[in-house]
Design an enzyme around this catalytic site. Sequence first.
Site: not given
Ligand SMILES: *Cc1c(COP(=O)(O)O)cnc(C)c1O
Length: 470
Positions: A113
């Site tokens: 993120k």
């Molecule tokens: C947020 C997250 C996901 C999921 O991603 P999306 O964009 O919500 O589908 C997967 N793995 C990790 C480590 C995350 O922080």
Amino acid sequence: MKYLSTRGGMPPARFTEILLGGLAPDGGLVVPEHYPRIDAATLASWRKLSYPALAFEILRLYADDLPEADLRALIDRTYTAQTFGSADITPLHTLEPGLHLLRLSNGPTLAFKDVAMQLLGQLFEYVLAKQGRELNILGATSGDTGSAAEYAMRGRRGIRVFMLSPHGRMSPFQTAQMFSLDDPNIFNIAVDGVFDDCQDMVKAVSNDLAFKQRYAIGTVNSINWARVVAQVVYYFKGFFAATEGDSQPVSFAVPSGNFGNVLAGHIARMMGLPISRLVVATNENDVLDEFFRTGRYRPRGAAETHQTSSPSMDISKASNFERFVYDLVGADAARVAAMWRGLDQRGEFDVAGTPEFARLREFGFVSGCSRHADRLATIREVRARYGVTIDTHTADGYHVAQPWREPGVPMVCLETAQAAKFADAIREAIGEEAPRPPGFEDLESRPQRFHRMAADVEALERYIAERCAD
Ligand SMILES: *Cc1c(COP(=O)(O)O)cnc(C)c1O
């Protein structure tokens, strides 16, 4: 570029007008009126670009109401080796010929993120300054999103972050990551309650329209368009890193929750990137796998949402999914609006047997589900075969990817977090500690700063109002 709502009820708007917003006014999601097509010559010319240069080429297509020099400067400040550990930003690690990890988790909070959120911090600060505005970001987190938001917004002018988390319920690592920040514009609020209580408090404040307006309350959740589009960049980067020629297709395996990450892959494909398969991996919370296998979309309630060892994928409702469905039904906003009305009334919709269902494969989507035992076995296997310790989310993606590999098509598994963040599961899988990247050794022993609060909306509003008066 103009932006519209998936449900048709928003006048066209430009990028800087939608940047700070959440849902469209009609309850839909904001989408671009078209996806720019990248022709073969342009794609070839992008192969040699650095990450920031590539990000600029892609983002200028979507954020075309920002002066190009300013956009370039914001991007150059965001994607640095200092913040992301290497000039590659998202380095490709080859496990064996045709099988790769794309490392998206080398940013400040060790999860993917950061890649989008760090840019969002720059964009927010820039646009707020231009418009002479301030923003108070209010959010609830059980881990990854809150810390990524805080590390992106710390020290930024015109922005405060109020982040609620359930007191004593985040992992020690995640707690320390957030609570050790001492920037004066970051406010950690530990609520006596569970995550749903935190989320209810955020909703209550957002529904208090007078308060919301007076204190310029906003969010940075996963439906933010700029976050999605910033993620498109690393699909191009991963493609270039895993191929030698520009016509060779690749596949991506994506650990999915709110459908933001894999949606970015879909957009890259719509722009012309030669992607064979987009593998949607879920954990025990298999809402998305069920849809891609059967055509039935049935969001779950809190009671049906399992707590798993890949917690960032524990979602009951995929908040970005509507954007894909809009493309699936050929940008028919009335159809999307009707589907979501049906969803509100009946709690599900089903496209089985329709022409759209047949088109899912045309869009490259396939899916699968991975459970706790699969994650542990995968972490052990990848460790034994390649000497690499992957985290639980990445393991879900790797596991689900296996049956979808094709001869001659590299499979790129997106690494969405580092193993160090999920110490318990790693210990359970391989009986040792996950490696910690440099700079994180003493994380839990740093001083922590947070405000403890009852699950009380009035207390929260008072707290925010006091901080905004300074
Ligand atoms: C947020 C997250 C996901 C999921 O991603 P999306 O964009 O919500 O589908 C997967 N793995 C990790 C480590 C995350 O922080």
